[in-house]
Design a protein around this motif. Sequence first.
Motif, PDB file in Angstrom:
ATOM      1  N   GLY A   1      -5.666   3.099   0.029  1.00  0.00           N
ATOM      2  CA  GLY A   1      -6.435   2.800  -1.191  1.00  0.00           C
ATOM      3  C   GLY A   1      -5.607   2.713  -2.452  1.00  0.00           C
TER       4      GLY A   1
ATOM      5  N   GLU B   1       0.843  -1.187   0.000  1.00  0.00           N
ATOM      6  CA  GLU B   1       0.000   0.000   0.000  1.00  0.00           C
ATOM      7  C   GLU B   1       0.881   1.241   0.000  1.00  0.00           C
TER       8      GLU B   1
ATOM      9  N   ARG C   1      -8.325   7.876  -4.773  1.00  0.00           N
ATOM     10  CA  ARG C   1      -8.849   7.823  -6.146  1.00  0.00           C
ATOM     11  C   ARG C   1      -8.513   9.093  -6.942  1.00  0.00           C
TER      12      ARG C   1
ATOM     13  N   TYR D   1      -7.016  -5.454  -3.169  1.00  0.00           N
ATOM     14  CA  TYR D   1      -7.727  -5.129  -1.936  1.00  0.00           C
ATOM     15  C   TYR D   1      -8.140  -6.360  -1.130  1.00  0.00           C
TER      16      TYR D   1
ATOM     17  N   THR E   1     -17.279   2.847  -2.630  1.00  0.00           N
ATOM     18  CA  THR E   1     -17.069   2.839  -4.077  1.00  0.00           C
ATOM     19  C   THR E   1     -17.748   1.609  -4.658  1.00  0.00           C
TER      20      THR E   1
ATOM     21  N   PRO F   1     -12.455   2.594  -8.269  1.00  0.00           N
ATOM     22  CA  PRO F   1     -11.000   2.609  -8.437  1.00  0.00           C
ATOM     23  C   PRO F   1     -10.553   2.575  -9.901  1.00  0.00           C
TER      24      PRO F   1
ATOM     25  N   GLY G   1     -10.705   4.647  -3.360  1.00  0.00           N
ATOM     26  CA  GLY G   1     -10.972   5.162  -2.009  1.00  0.00           C
ATOM     27  C   GLY G   1     -10.365   6.541  -1.817  1.00  0.00           C
TER      28      GLY G   1
ATOM     29  N   TYR H   1     -10.887  -2.964   1.138  1.00  0.00           N
ATOM     30  CA  TYR H   1     -10.998  -2.228  -0.111  1.00  0.00           C
ATOM     31  C   TYR H   1     -11.793  -0.968   0.146  1.00  0.00           C
ATOM     32  N   PRO H   2     -11.507   0.031  -0.669  1.00  0.00           N
ATOM     33  CA  PRO H   2     -12.031   1.354  -0.345  1.00  0.00           C
ATOM     34  C   PRO H   2     -13.541   1.356  -0.179  1.00  0.00           C
TER      35      PRO H   2
END
Length: 271
Positions: A55, A51, A235, A143, A158, A193, A232, A154-155
Amino acid sequence: MSTPLPGFESFGTPAGGPTAGEPTAGEPTAAGSEQASGEQAGSRTTGTRREIAPGAVHVPGWLTLAQQQTLVVACRDWARGPVPIRHTKLPNGGVMSVQTVCLGWHWQPYAYTRTADDVNGARVTELPSWLVELGRKALVAAYRDQDPAAADTYPPHTCTPDTYTPDTALINFYDDQAKMGMHQDKDERSDAPVVSLSIGDRCVFRFGNTATRTRPYTDIELASGDLFVFGGPSRFAYHGVPKVRPGTGDPATGLAGGRLNITLRMTGLKG
Ligand SMILES: O=C(O)CCC(=O)C(=O)O
Ligand SMILES: [Fe+2]
């Protein structure tokens, strides 16, 4: 046959390499277990998710060599038309150094249309369903794979890998000199995403913040087969490609030189 665009020559078929008309290694299917290319020194471990910002996830060596070969053949075909790959003209009179061809929706600064009105007026090629499926697998890898039990890996707000339905792909070809300035991908009316796939020469990919195109940012190397997903809170972060590293790609991908980048996106548009 028309004269190739500058830089497009090396996007041609290498001797003995696959061509659009020949049988290919098959459509990209699952996330790769096979290693695509050698590992870089330092932080690069093939297949290991990292990461970069909340996100924003880098998965080195995600695509198999066979998947990369298939994508190169497909991109070469899409680059021929009906809308040929071109250097995008900017409203300020500038011309982008990368060459771009789009699927699903045509991007021209700063809007999406179904026809390429700044090129030849033709309707863009459909986005194939296997690329949508690859996008979903990319979200799983970026994610969900990290911690399947944690819904917030994961974000939020979305979409999940299951509901991710990209409807456009921007395919960029970088020759040795091409670069891309810091920008946000913000012409989409969706905060789903962006999935980015890289093939060919390595590059420096600069991933910044949502407030300014300057620091703080993180420079990472994207190599052939790498996946990068930003969603997320990341983005709408600024990002760019300050440098490609010529001669660092593996011709076995089918790309004799240069770098290909494919971004899958949800436009949020109808019609
Ligand atoms: O080439 C890349 O890695 C990034 C491309 C990109 O940012 C874009 O197409 O908007
Ligand atoms: Fe971008």
